[in-house]
Design an enzyme around this catalytic site. Structure first.
Site, PDB file in Angstrom:
ATOM      1  N   GLY A   1      33.859  29.526  64.465  1.00  0.00           N
ATOM      2  CA  GLY A   1      34.116  31.134  64.718  1.00  0.00           C
ATOM      3  C   GLY A   1      34.917  31.618  63.875  1.00  0.00           C
TER       4      GLY A   1
ATOM      5  N   LEU B   1      35.536  37.870  49.548  1.00  0.00           N
ATOM      6  CA  LEU B   1      36.406  37.699  48.200  1.00  0.00           C
ATOM      7  C   LEU B   1      37.685  37.001  47.969  1.00  0.00           C
ATOM      8  CD1 LEU B   1      36.389  38.975  45.218  1.00  0.00           C
ATOM      9  CD2 LEU B   1      37.344  41.108  46.204  1.00  0.00           C
ATOM     10  N   GLY B   2      37.786  36.060  47.262  1.00  0.00           N
ATOM     11  CA  GLY B   2      39.188  35.694  47.220  1.00  0.00           C
ATOM     12  C   GLY B   2      39.461  35.543  45.547  1.00  0.00           C
ATOM     13  N   LEU B   3      40.520  34.881  45.289  1.00  0.00           N
ATOM     14  CA  LEU B   3      41.293  34.860  44.223  1.00  0.00           C
ATOM     15  C   LEU B   3      41.157  33.411  43.692  1.00  0.00           C
ATOM     16  CD1 LEU B   3      43.159  36.359  42.125  1.00  0.00           C
ATOM     17  CD2 LEU B   3      45.089  35.010  42.808  1.00  0.00           C
ATOM     18  N   GLY B   4      40.725  33.309  42.337  1.00  0.00           N
ATOM     19  CA  GLY B   4      40.624  32.037  41.688  1.00  0.00           C
ATOM     20  C   GLY B   4      41.810  31.884  40.972  1.00  0.00           C
TER      21      GLY B   4
ATOM     22  N   ASP C   1      41.813  30.337  46.153  1.00  0.00           N
ATOM     23  CA  ASP C   1      41.124  28.954  45.727  1.00  0.00           C
ATOM     24  C   ASP C   1      41.972  28.285  44.881  1.00  0.00           C
ATOM     25  OD1 ASP C   1      38.366  27.524  45.638  1.00  0.00           O
ATOM     26  OD2 ASP C   1      38.930  27.870  43.449  1.00  0.00           O
TER      27      ASP C   1
ATOM     28  N   TYR D   1      44.025  21.907  38.814  1.00  0.00           N
ATOM     29  CA  TYR D   1      44.494  22.957  38.063  1.00  0.00           C
ATOM     30  C   TYR D   1      46.186  22.804  37.739  1.00  0.00           C
ATOM     31  CZ  TYR D   1      40.291  24.927  39.999  1.00  0.00           C
ATOM     32  OH  TYR D   1      38.800  25.076  40.371  1.00  0.00           O
TER      33      TYR D   1
ATOM     34  N   LYS E   1      41.225  21.312  46.427  1.00  0.00           N
ATOM     35  CA  LYS E   1      39.980  20.197  46.291  1.00  0.00           C
ATOM     36  C   LYS E   1      40.573  18.815  45.964  1.00  0.00           C
ATOM     37  CE  LYS E   1      37.793  24.273  44.418  1.00  0.00           C
ATOM     38  NZ  LYS E   1      38.720  25.066  43.337  1.00  0.00           N
TER      39      LYS E   1
ATOM     40  N   HIS F   1      35.843  18.030  44.946  1.00  0.00           N
ATOM     41  CA  HIS F   1      35.894  18.925  43.599  1.00  0.00           C
ATOM     42  C   HIS F   1      34.392  18.421  42.790  1.00  0.00           C
ATOM     43  CE1 HIS F   1      38.619  21.259  40.711  1.00  0.00           C
ATOM     44  NE2 HIS F   1      37.301  21.864  40.686  1.00  0.00           N
TER      45      HIS F   1
END
Ligand SMILES: NC(=O)c1ccc[n+]([C@@H]2O[C@H](COP(=O)([O-])OP(=O)(O)OC[C@H]3O[C@@H](n4cnc5c(N)ncnc54)[C@H](OP(=O)(O)O)[C@@H]3O)[C@@H](O)[C@H]2O)c1
Length: 317
Positions: free
Chosen positions: A9, A15-18, A43, A48, A77, A110
């Protein structure tokens, strides 16, 4: 904002931010401004190399009352060199510590490739394990343990084709809840999307704008520019919006989550406003004509001789 609903649930803003390539020194402000604009889905990834700074931004945003922890969705990830069973939970705990969090909303494997512990960026066969030596299910059991321990609410994968996803799902106690893959107007992957839909796996579209800020070494010399694509330009003219907004609206209309990266507050806002654009059936059909199966992130970088890790293995087997 449209949301994806998970098996228990829980809901994720589509929509997200990379944050890949969002550099230390700029990612702090990028996170703070995105939260102010209204982004609630972020994300991240260990590789990164910016999770510490992102962690500071979240901590400050929570302390300032900009948003509450329970109102944001944070994905991270597991990197390729931490697939062995003894390495998964420590890698995850490092990410949690860097991000200053008690739990992740979503933790993803990943890539399907397995590197030896000392080789973050493997360069030859000897620096990798085969999937016979370290099978995906070995990694996955630890991902499941992370859910049992309350360290991750949801778990999934990235860059898994349908054969790998099926094989893993058949052995899993928790079927992957997300597959994050490259998707944009020149790469629709309808077959994979259909498979995921039939099997209750959500899909996130990465590099939705064609990832133009990758380093020159990662780019093909003849790489197409999606912002110049005639179909995308035509739809942008028709809807009186930008090319980026068309690409993002298209991804959302297909029911995939989408995570455009931007460190620029104006472009973050522009991208956020894509949620107001509705593409018609005709628009979607026109977009179908743009699908040439073009990949920006080709996966050739780990196709080492003497391993199973060919590009064909990655995407098709
Ligand atoms: N799981 C995986 O293996 C994987 C692989 C690749 C990516 N990802 C995830 O997906 C996210 C997005 O993919 P990506 O970073 O490869 O590329 P992308 O989102 O397709 O493109 C990012 C580039 O587009 C620019 N941009 C953003 N909004 C724009 C707009 N409205 N107009 C013009 N340019 C705009 C950004 O510049 P500015 O920042 O200067 O605005 C940046 O140069 C990543 O950041 C990462 O979180 C995951």
């Amino acid at each position: 904002m449209k949301q994806l609903t998970f098996r228990n649930g829980d809901k994720l803003d589509i929509l997200g931010l990379g944050t890949w390539k969002s550099k230390p020194g700029e990612v702090y402000d990028a996170i703070r401004s995105a939260i102010k604009i209204g982004y609630r889905h972020f994300d991240c990834a260990f590789i990164y190399m910016n999770e510490k700074e992102i962690g500071h931004a979240f901590a400050d945003a929570f302390a300032a009352g900009d948003v509450k922890r329970e109102d944001v969705w944070i994905t991270s990830k597991l990197w390729n060199n931490s697939h062995k069973k003894e390495d998964v939970l420590p890698a995850m705990k490092k990410t949690l510590s860097d991000l200053q969090l008690d739990y992740l909303d979503l933790y993803l494997v990943h890539w399907p490739h397995v590197f030896k512990k000392d080789f973050m960026g493997a360069t030859k066969a000897e620096e990798t394990w085969s999937t016979a030596e370290v099978p995906h299910i070995e990694t996955w059991r630890e991902m499941e343990a992370a859910v049992d321990a309350g360290l991750a609410k949801h778990i999934g994968v990235c860059n898994f084709n349908k054969h790998k996803l099926k094989a893993l799902s058949e052995q899993a106690s928790i079927i992957p809840e997300m597959n994050q893959v490259e998707l944009h107007p020149m790469l629709h992957q309808n077959d994979l999307l259909e498979f995921c839909k039939e099997n209750g796996v959500h899909v996130t579209a990465y590099s939705p704008l064609g990832s133009p800020d990758r380093s020159a070494g990662m780019k093909a010399s003849d790489e197409p520019n999606l912002f110049e694509h005639p179909v995308i330009k035509e739809l942008a003219r028709k809807h009186n919006c930008t090319e980026a907004q068309i690409m993002i609206a298209w991804a959302m209309q297909r029911g995939t989550a989408v995570i455009p990266k931007s460190v620029n507050p104006e472009r973050q806002l522009q991208n956020f406003l894509s949620t107001e654009i509705n593409l018609s059936e005709d628009d979607m059909q026109l977009m179908a004509s743009a699908d040439t199966g073009y990949r920006y992130v080709k996966g050739q970088f780990w196709a080492f001789e003497g391993t199973e890790y060919s590009v064909d293995w990655l995407w098709n087997r």
